[in-house]
Design an enzyme around this catalytic site. Structure first.
Site, mmCIF file in Angstrom:
data_model
loop_
_atom_site.group_PDB
_atom_site.id
_atom_site.type_symbol
_atom_site.label_atom_id
_atom_site.label_comp_id
_atom_site.label_asym_id
_atom_site.label_seq_id
_atom_site.Cartn_x
_atom_site.Cartn_y
_atom_site.Cartn_z
ATOM 1 N N ILE A 423 91.019 42.676 47.184
ATOM 2 C CA ILE A 423 92.082 43.318 46.119
ATOM 3 C C ILE A 423 93.199 44.402 46.686
ATOM 4 C CG2 ILE A 423 92.379 44.482 43.805
ATOM 5 C CD1 ILE A 423 91.665 41.227 43.970
ATOM 6 N N SER A 425 91.927 47.678 48.587
ATOM 7 C CA SER A 425 91.413 49.078 49.263
ATOM 8 C C SER A 425 90.121 48.631 49.837
ATOM 9 C CB SER A 425 91.315 49.941 48.041
ATOM 10 O OG SER A 425 90.371 49.745 46.868
ATOM 11 N N GLU A 597 96.499 48.540 28.554
ATOM 12 C CA GLU A 597 95.808 49.958 28.029
ATOM 13 C C GLU A 597 96.568 50.528 26.814
ATOM 14 O OE1 GLU A 597 95.033 54.052 30.164
ATOM 15 O OE2 GLU A 597 93.780 52.198 30.982
ATOM 16 N N HIS A 687 81.973 46.917 40.831
ATOM 17 C CA HIS A 687 81.435 48.247 39.952
ATOM 18 C C HIS A 687 80.028 48.457 40.051
ATOM 19 C CE1 HIS A 687 85.417 48.481 38.630
ATOM 20 N NE2 HIS A 687 85.677 47.260 38.128
#
Length: 747
Positions: A423, A425, A597, A687
């Site tokens: 993705i 990083s 969001e 995560h």
């Protein structure tokens, strides 16, 4: 006039809780030491709130990871696969949040989703056929007792049963009526235990009421509370936030709640509802201080609203928990002229007290506030405003059409089946962070810093080529944050020193502040993107953050619309896209991680108040690139199944989704909606520190290929790898590329 708050930041003034919890994760702190640390931190916060003059102080708003997870654990809503591992209570708790991989077993973390329209995330509870609900924990009672021992009588807070049901996952065959009955019994037991401990109030958070509530849902809500509120020894506050409760208002005010909390900031119809009639025998907790933004409250405007309420039993409070703003402006280095415009959590306590005093007749604070709002804050950028006014429909359309581009790009790139990438990083190690900090403090010069970044890029490019990734990334080692990094190169932005806000667990973000009109001052990513591309014959993606995410992960202005602010950012990022293309970057990823969001919580408002401008804003960014430039985007942290048509209208060439924690649920909707864009559903969860096996990833790929055409599929992790350690990152990606290799051979 009384004052109260709904919740308070739990991470600490200097993120103390984050660092202590991460020490526990690393085995450097025992669980009893972590608990002791957390107890001291809670007490410090309660004393601060009391000293500020706030009357209604919450407890049980503290959490090591997430209050929804806390509620699930309190009520024994724990999946069988977790209880079967014979873990300690702390291991069980963090296994639900982060997954578990050890001598006792191997399980994935529970899904994590956005908390309504915020950048906070909650762990999704799961009701199974075997679930039996009862009060199995003592956290809510223990924390009330802790505060009581300090001489502070708090109002315990817990997620209400209706919202808990709305946010949860249900296995097939679960008896909902049985679950509801057990929930009511458990909540009644909580009420009784707190009353016995001496609690006068309990706060039940029911933010799901601000969404579109169907008649069936309203009937369920009413049935739950008619039974729950019968013969209670404790006063129950029904607390809503993030909007108005127009669908449920009449039902709520008819029920025997002692108090009702309403949002007068985001609740567009709240004042209208209250003016229609509010029971005099109930306390109205009026949320008039914005709990989600950092600007000073305009006292005169707020007082004008309060004067229209005309209710004797009134408590002034925040619009939502202060969890969503930084701790205090006292640690900032802004000039006094700038700092006076901001109110973080601690300052909002003072604002509530000021407003209460102003209503009581005191004029000192009101006059100071009026003088602040009478002045001008910044100088407008006339050139930027002129560009916005000059935009036409053509500026939002990319040519040629998607189908033609798809054919052109297939020939131009000639990817293998199931092209692999990440993705963006790679791990931000301690060495990376320290070197960047040294450069910022001018302890090393630019040449030394650039040499370090170049070395990191070279090493990771070589490693990516070695394991066989098809489209590479440079790793983003020069970037502190995917929004802050861009904001630092845009005019109109300010940056706090310590303005951290919890996103999930120990993950904090430091949202920049949109101070004025936004414009691009200089190239932002061109230097390192072009450097990386020159080091390899493989394609290296240019990595950008999209305008909607930059807006949504910043503290926005309140003096212009979100649309206009986003369009300003979009024009700035468009300049960056065109510069990357001009410098030979053939694949450009424009991340819109936070697209959802600020999506209105009511579906009826989606296409008239948000998607009608946010989707075009994304198209504006890439509308002028050539057909041979491939535009990727990435979305994470949210559910996207219900806005698939809008996402397709973004007109990207490839879209990657966070999908592993939701068991690839989005794929069914993609198939049903005939989604045209190529997709990269995340094949493993970043995560969690858990490393997926080759077999597990192969199984995930098989599930994807059963629902998405082979030629439309990319393989990638769920999200960026910035927060992960190097060992789990390399092991997971090696397994991912090996799984793809095996699937290709089998195909």
């Amino acid at each position: 006039m009384k004052t109260a708050i709904i919740g308070f930041p739990r991470i600490g003034e200097n993120r103390e809780l984050k660092f202590a919890t991460e020490k526990y994760f690393r085995g450097e702190l025992a669980i009893d030491e972590l608990e002791s640390f957390a107890k001291d931190l809670r007490q410090k916060h309660w004393q601060l709130i009391k000293k500020s003059g706030i009357d209604g102080i919450p407890s049980n708003d503290f959490s090591f990871y997430d209050t929804t997870l806390d509620t699930a654990c309190l009520l024994n809503i724990v999946p069988q696969e977790v209880t079967a591992l014979n873990l300690t209570e702390s291991e069980k708790y963090f296994a639900l949040a982060r997954g578990y991989q050890g001598e006792k077993g191997d399980i994935k973390a529970r899904p994590m989703k956005k908390w309504f329209n915020t950048n906070y995330h909650y762990i999704v509870p799961k009701f199974e056929k075997e679930t039996t609900i009862f009060v199995s924990g003592d956290k809510i009672f223990r924390e009330y007792h802790e505060a009581k021992a300090l001489g502070i009588d708090t109002r315990p807070v817990i997620i209400g049963p209706f919202t808990l049901l709305q946010l949860s996952e249900f296995d097939q065959g679960v008896d909902r009526e049985k679950i509801i009955g057990e929930l009511i019994k458990a909540y009644k037991e909580i009420f009784e235990k707190l009353a016995d401990l001496g609690a006068e109030w309990i706060q039940l958070d029911e933010p799901s009421l601000v969404k579109d509530v169907t008649k069936e849902e309203l009937t369920e809500f009413q049935g739950i509370y008619q039974e729950l509120l019968a013969d209670q020894k404790i006063k129950v506050l029904l607390q809503s936030y993030f909007g108005d409760i127009r669908d449920a208002y009449d039902t709520v005010v008819s029920l025997p709640f002692a108090g009702i909390g309403l949002d007068f900031v985001e609740g567009r119809k709240t004042l209208e509802l209250v003016e229609r009639g509010f029971p005099q025998d109930k306390v109205l907790f009026a949320g008039v201080v914005n709990g989600k933004n950092i600007w000073r409250n305009n006292y005169q405007q707020t007082l004008d609203v309060l004067k229209q309420i005309n209710h004797d039993q009134l408590v002034l409070t925040t619009s939502c928990s202060l969890l969503h703003v930084p701790f205090t402006t006292e640690n900032e280095t802004f000039s006094a002229e700038i700092n006076q415009h901001f109110a973080f959590a601690k300052e909002k306590l003072a604002e509530l007290v000021d407003l209460a005093n102003s209503l009581a007749g005191s004029e000192e604070a009101l006059k100071t506030n009026q003088a602040l709002f009478a002045g001008s804050r910044f100088t407008e950028n006339q050139a930027v405003q002129a560009k916005i006014k000059a935009l036409t429909e053509k500026d939002y359309l990319r040519k040629p059409a998607f189908e033609q581009r798809e054919t052109i790009q297939k020939a131009a790139f000639d990817y293998p089946v199931l092209p692999t990438t990440t993705i963006g990083s790679f791990p931000q190690t301690r060495e990376v962070k320290l070197t960047r900090a040294k450069f910022k403090r001018q302890e090393i010069n630019e040449e030394a810093y650039d040499q370090f970044i170049a070395q990191q890029i070279n090493e990771w490019l070589e490693w990516q080529e070695k394991i066989g990734l098809d489209v590479l990334v440079h790793g983003e080692f020069e970037r502190n944050d995917m929004v802050e990094y861009f904001g630092q190169n845009l005019s109109g932005y300010l940056f706090s020193k310590n303005g951290w806000v919890q996103s999930y667990g120990t993950r904090g973000v430091k949202p920049p502040i949109i101070w004025g009109d936004v414009a691009r001052e200089k190239p932002i990513t061109v230097k390192w993107s072009t450097y990386a591309q020159k080091q390899t014959d493989k394609i290296v993606k240019g990595m950008l953050t999209g305008p909607v995410t930059i807006l949504n992960w910043s503290f926005p202005r309140e003096d212009i619309s979100l649309k206009d602010s986003t369009l300003q950012i979009a024009l700035a990022i468009q300049e960056e896209v065109l510069d990357l293309e001009k410098n030979g970057i053939r694949v450009i990823q424009i991340d819109e991680a936070a697209l959802r969001e600020k999506l209105p919580l009511r579906k009826t408002d989606w296409y008239t108040e948000y998607l009608d401008w946010s989707i075009p804003a994304f198209r504006l960014v890439h509308s002028k690139v050539q057909a041979t430039t491939q535009i990727h985007t990435h979305m994470c942290y949210s559910e996207f199944t219900d806005i698939i048509p809008a996402i397709d209208q973004m007109d990207a060439d490839v879209i990657s989704f966070e999908a592993s924690r939701s068991n690839l649920a989005i794929l069914d909707e993609l198939k049903q909606q005939n989604f045209r864009t190529a997709v990269g559903p995340g094949v493993y969860d970043i995560h969690s520190p858990r490393v997926p096996s080759v077999a597990e990833i192969k199984q995930t790929i098989s599930k994807i290929l059963a629902k998405v055409p082979l030629e439309k599929v990319w393989i990638n992790p769920d999200c960026g790898l910035k927060t992960r350690g190097i060992p789990e990152t390399t092991a997971s990606l090696i397994n991912m590329t090996e799984a793809v290799k095996q699937v290709r051979e089998e195909l």
